[in-house]
Write a protein that holds these residues in place. Structure first.
Motif, PDB file in Angstrom:
ATOM      1  N   SER A  41     -10.743 -53.131 -69.399  1.00 38.10           N
ATOM      2  CA  SER A  41     -12.032 -52.614 -69.859  1.00 38.10           C
ATOM      3  C   SER A  41     -12.115 -52.781 -71.375  1.00 38.10           C
ATOM      4  O   SER A  41     -11.115 -52.616 -72.087  1.00 38.10           O
ATOM      5  N   VAL A  42     -13.303 -53.098 -71.853  1.00 31.87           N
ATOM      6  CA  VAL A  42     -13.498 -53.312 -73.280  1.00 31.87           C
ATOM      7  C   VAL A  42     -14.941 -52.978 -73.620  1.00 31.87           C
ATOM      8  O   VAL A  42     -15.824 -53.023 -72.750  1.00 31.87           O
ATOM      9  N   ALA A  43     -15.196 -52.625 -74.877  1.00 32.67           N
ATOM     10  CA  ALA A  43     -16.555 -52.329 -75.341  1.00 32.67           C
ATOM     11  C   ALA A  43     -16.873 -53.212 -76.541  1.00 32.67           C
ATOM     12  O   ALA A  43     -16.029 -53.412 -77.417  1.00 32.67           O
ATOM     13  N   PHE A  44     -18.100 -53.724 -76.577  1.00 28.45           N
ATOM     14  CA  PHE A  44     -18.509 -54.620 -77.646  1.00 28.45           C
ATOM     15  C   PHE A  44     -19.862 -54.201 -78.223  1.00 28.45           C
ATOM     16  O   PHE A  44     -20.681 -53.565 -77.539  1.00 28.45           O
ATOM     17  N   ASN A  45     -20.096 -54.619 -79.451  1.00 25.34           N
ATOM     18  CA  ASN A  45     -21.448 -54.597 -79.999  1.00 25.34           C
ATOM     19  C   ASN A  45     -22.285 -55.570 -79.170  1.00 25.34           C
ATOM     20  O   ASN A  45     -21.966 -56.767 -79.121  1.00 25.34           O
ATOM     21  N   PRO A  46     -23.342 -55.112 -78.507  1.00 28.06           N
ATOM     22  CA  PRO A  46     -24.065 -56.010 -77.592  1.00 28.06           C
ATOM     23  C   PRO A  46     -24.719 -57.195 -78.289  1.00 28.06           C
ATOM     24  O   PRO A  46     -24.755 -58.293 -77.729  1.00 28.06           O
ATOM     25  N   ALA A  47     -25.229 -56.991 -79.511  1.00 32.58           N
ATOM     26  CA  ALA A  47     -25.863 -58.100 -80.230  1.00 32.58           C
ATOM     27  C   ALA A  47     -24.838 -59.168 -80.570  1.00 32.58           C
ATOM     28  O   ALA A  47     -25.115 -60.376 -80.472  1.00 32.58           O
ATOM     29  N   HIS A  48     -23.639 -58.747 -80.970  1.00 28.30           N
ATOM     30  CA  HIS A  48     -22.597 -59.713 -81.305  1.00 28.30           C
ATOM     31  C   HIS A  48     -22.168 -60.500 -80.069  1.00 28.30           C
ATOM     32  O   HIS A  48     -21.935 -61.716 -80.140  1.00 28.30           O
ATOM     33  N   LEU A  49     -22.053 -59.825 -78.946  1.00 26.24           N
ATOM     34  CA  LEU A  49     -21.666 -60.515 -77.723  1.00 26.24           C
ATOM     35  C   LEU A  49     -22.745 -61.507 -77.292  1.00 26.24           C
ATOM     36  O   LEU A  49     -22.442 -62.643 -76.895  1.00 26.24           O
ATOM     37  N   LEU A  50     -24.001 -61.115 -77.386  1.00 27.36           N
ATOM     38  CA  LEU A  50     -25.091 -62.020 -77.024  1.00 27.36           C
ATOM     39  C   LEU A  50     -25.120 -63.246 -77.935  1.00 27.36           C
ATOM     40  O   LEU A  50     -25.376 -64.362 -77.481  1.00 27.36           O
ATOM     41  N   ASP A  51     -24.868 -63.047 -79.221  1.00 24.55           N
ATOM     42  CA  ASP A  51     -24.824 -64.188 -80.147  1.00 24.55           C
ATOM     43  C   ASP A  51     -23.772 -65.196 -79.714  1.00 24.55           C
ATOM     44  O   ASP A  51     -24.007 -66.407 -79.710  1.00 24.55           O
ATOM     45  N   GLY A  52     -22.586 -64.703 -79.378  1.00 26.76           N
ATOM     46  CA  GLY A  52     -21.516 -65.598 -78.967  1.00 26.76           C
ATOM     47  C   GLY A  52     -21.820 -66.327 -77.682  1.00 26.76           C
ATOM     48  O   GLY A  52     -21.560 -67.532 -77.551  1.00 26.76           O
ATOM     49  N   LEU A  53     -22.385 -65.630 -76.708  1.00 28.98           N
ATOM     50  CA  LEU A  53     -22.734 -66.275 -75.440  1.00 28.98           C
ATOM     51  C   LEU A  53     -23.790 -67.357 -75.643  1.00 28.98           C
ATOM     52  O   LEU A  53     -23.734 -68.431 -75.033  1.00 28.98           O
ATOM     53  N   ALA A  54     -24.762 -67.087 -76.499  1.00 29.50           N
ATOM     54  CA  ALA A  54     -25.831 -68.061 -76.743  1.00 29.50           C
ATOM     55  C   ALA A  54     -25.324 -69.306 -77.450  1.00 29.50           C
ATOM     56  O   ALA A  54     -25.940 -70.373 -77.358  1.00 29.50           O
ATOM     57  N   ALA A  55     -24.205 -69.186 -78.165  1.00 31.36           N
ATOM     58  CA  ALA A  55     -23.669 -70.326 -78.911  1.00 31.36           C
ATOM     59  C   ALA A  55     -22.832 -71.261 -78.045  1.00 31.36           C
ATOM     60  O   ALA A  55     -22.522 -72.381 -78.471  1.00 31.36           O
ATOM     61  N   LEU A  56     -22.465 -70.830 -76.846  1.00 38.96           N
ATOM     62  CA  LEU A  56     -21.658 -71.670 -75.970  1.00 38.96           C
ATOM     63  C   LEU A  56     -22.472 -72.847 -75.447  1.00 38.96           C
ATOM     64  O   LEU A  56     -23.689 -72.781 -75.341  1.00 38.96           O
ATOM     65  N   ARG A  57     -21.764 -73.920 -75.068  1.00 36.93           N
ATOM     66  CA  ARG A  57     -22.449 -75.138 -74.623  1.00 36.93           C
ATOM     67  C   ARG A  57     -22.218 -75.442 -73.151  1.00 36.93           C
ATOM     68  O   ARG A  57     -22.609 -76.498 -72.662  1.00 36.93           O
ATOM     69  N   THR A  58     -21.556 -74.555 -72.454  1.00 38.53           N
ATOM     70  CA  THR A  58     -21.310 -74.759 -71.029  1.00 38.53           C
ATOM     71  C   THR A  58     -21.887 -73.587 -70.249  1.00 38.53           C
ATOM     72  O   THR A  58     -22.029 -72.484 -70.786  1.00 38.53           O
ATOM     73  N   PRO A  59     -22.215 -73.785 -68.969  1.00 37.44           N
ATOM     74  CA  PRO A  59     -22.806 -72.693 -68.180  1.00 37.44           C
ATOM     75  C   PRO A  59     -21.815 -71.593 -67.836  1.00 37.44           C
ATOM     76  O   PRO A  59     -22.221 -70.522 -67.398  1.00 37.44           O
ATOM     77  N   THR A  60     -20.533 -71.852 -68.042  1.00 33.66           N
ATOM     78  CA  THR A  60     -19.505 -70.873 -67.726  1.00 33.66           C
ATOM     79  C   THR A  60     -18.694 -70.566 -68.965  1.00 33.66           C
ATOM     80  O   THR A  60     -18.413 -71.456 -69.768  1.00 33.66           O
ATOM     81  N   ALA A  61     -18.332 -69.301 -69.135  1.00 36.45           N
ATOM     82  CA  ALA A  61     -17.569 -68.859 -70.298  1.00 36.45           C
ATOM     83  C   ALA A  61     -16.225 -68.300 -69.868  1.00 36.45           C
ATOM     84  O   ALA A  61     -16.060 -67.840 -68.736  1.00 36.45           O
ATOM     85  N   ARG A  62     -15.293 -68.339 -70.799  1.00 39.01           N
ATOM     86  CA  ARG A  62     -14.016 -67.675 -70.601  1.00 39.01           C
ATOM     87  C   ARG A  62     -13.845 -66.596 -71.669  1.00 39.01           C
ATOM     88  O   ARG A  62     -14.164 -66.817 -72.837  1.00 39.01           O
ATOM     89  N   LEU A  63     -13.336 -65.451 -71.277  1.00 35.96           N
ATOM     90  CA  LEU A  63     -12.977 -64.380 -72.191  1.00 35.96           C
ATOM     91  C   LEU A  63     -11.477 -64.159 -72.078  1.00 35.96           C
ATOM     92  O   LEU A  63     -10.956 -63.903 -70.988  1.00 35.96           O
ATOM     93  N   LEU A  64     -10.781 -64.272 -73.203  1.00 35.50           N
ATOM     94  CA  LEU A  64      -9.338 -64.113 -73.247  1.00 35.50           C
ATOM     95  C   LEU A  64      -9.023 -62.769 -73.886  1.00 35.50           C
ATOM     96  O   LEU A  64      -9.407 -62.519 -75.045  1.00 35.50           O
TER      97      LEU A  64
END
Length: 387
Positions: free
Chosen positions: A319-342
């Motif tokens: 479980s983790v908590a994030f600033n939602p705006a920061h997380l959305l910025d990162g997701l929008a910057a990705l170039r593939t339809p699937t993301a990985r979170l490490l």
């Protein structure tokens, strides 16, 4: 000077140069565009002591010359002219006259002698595809700080190596790093520069799509260094920041305890769905199970919302908590339809990357190598309390 140019070409040239017009010029002459008519081209440029921008556009030149004209006024006039119409620019000893489609405008001529010398492009460091560089700048600029109290955090760190450009930016709560190939012009291209993020993002956004962009980097006598960009008849310089960028390499040394793979669009939709109950500076909570992710916001004392979506998790549930705006910025910057979170330990940053580094890319942006576990874009997020 006597020039004929199409309205659309004039607007294009003004649109590029206007970014260097100062809002409150210390020297009145800097509120002007510098126009220079030469052999079949009209050069339009502006300068504000920090940034210069210039462009050459095709024109019919009956008489060469060089003048200053009020910048904002000429920009407003050009935009108001009808499309696809010729614009005639002539100059008498006292004024510049702009005529188009039966309308005319007479503009004052600031003294050319009052205009300061503009910086020249430094030595060329190498070339990169304009579209690839613009994409990389946009991906890292989202992590640069907006607060000018710490200027170094408002910058993009540009590191030049033999085989890659590495761009990085951070506001202390997140870090974005992008690596892309380029063609160095010297045997020893290794250099590092700090470039104002907002200005670099603006310049590269309009630098051309299917062209090479020339990067120029070097000192200016008696002043801070300069970064120069040139391509497609456009050129610009911006002064570099003289600060020490934070060391960030060690942030990638943490042991990975879990890896989640998820559809980017689904996670973005879930975050937006719970956003109405997110209060100022409050996090969103993400609980990763083996096959599902629970996204929650709010509290039991006030409004609360949640959404569930599928996920593939390797490692222990987390479980983790994030600033939602920061997380959305990162997701929008990705170039593939699937993301990985490490994930690492609860107090260490989470790394967000493209899930398939070898998937088809934007033309001109090949990855540095074929290792699926080392994509060329990393977005690090610091967790917030509230998980």
């Amino acid at each position: 000077m006597k020039v004929r140019i199409t309205r659309d070409r004039l607007v294009e040239g003004i649109g590029w140069a206007v970014r260097a017009l100062p809002a409150r010029p210390v020297v009145p002459a800097l509120a002007a565009f510098r126009l220079k008519a030469g052999d079949g081209t009209l050069a339009i440029s502006a300068y504000n002591h920090e940034v210069s921008a210039g462009i050459e556009v095709a024109a019919e030149v009956a008489r060469i010359g060089e003048i200053l004209v009020p910048g904002r006024l000429l920009a407003d006039i050009a935009r108001a002219l009808p499309r696809d119409q010729p614009v005639d620019l002539t100059v008498d000893p006292a004024r510049a006259r702009v005529t188009c489609a039966g309308a005319y405008f007479a503009l004052p001529l600031p003294a050319l002698a009052d205009y300061p010398a503009t910086p020249l492009l430094p030595e060329t460091a190498g070339t990169v595809r304009a579209a690839a560089f613009a994409e990389a700048v946009a991906q890292v600029a989202i992590a640069a700080a907006r607060d000018e109290s710490l200027p170094v955090l408002t910058a993009i760190r540009l590191h030049l190596t033999h085989d890659a450009l590495v761009l990085a930016a951070t506001d202390r709560y997140r870090l974005a790093v992008r690596r892309l190939p380029w063609r160095p012009a010297t045997e020893d291209p290794a250099r590092t520069a700090l470039v104002p993020a907002r200005m670099l993002a603006d310049l590269t956004k309009h630098s051309g799509i299917d062209t090479d962009l020339r990067l120029a980097l070097g000192p200016e006598p008696g002043r801070r260094g300069l970064l120069g960009l040139a391509g497609s008849g456009r050129h610009a310089t911006t002064r570099l920041l003289d600060h020490e960028f934070p060391r960030y390499d060690r942030l990638f040394d943490n042991e990975t305890t879990a890896v989640a793979t998820i559809e980017v669009a689904a996670l973005i939709e879930a975050l937006r769905r719970v956003s109405p109950v997110v209060t100022r500076n409050a996090p969103v909570r993400l609980s990763f199970g083996r096959e599902s992710l629970r996204v929650e916001a709010g509290s039991t004392d006030e409004a609360e919302a949640g959404a569930t979506l599928p996920v593939a998790l390797t490692g222990e549930p987390t479980s983790v908590a994030f600033n939602p705006a920061h997380l959305l910025d990162g997701l929008a910057a990705l170039r593939t339809p699937t993301a990985r979170l490490l994930f690492s330990t609860p107090t260490k940053p989470t790394i967000l990357t493209d899930a398939a580094p070898d998937a088809p890319r934007t033309p001109g942006t090949p990855g540095p190598h074929d290792d699926r576990d080392d994509p060329d874009y990393h977005y690090l997020l610091m967790p917030m309390r509230g998980a």
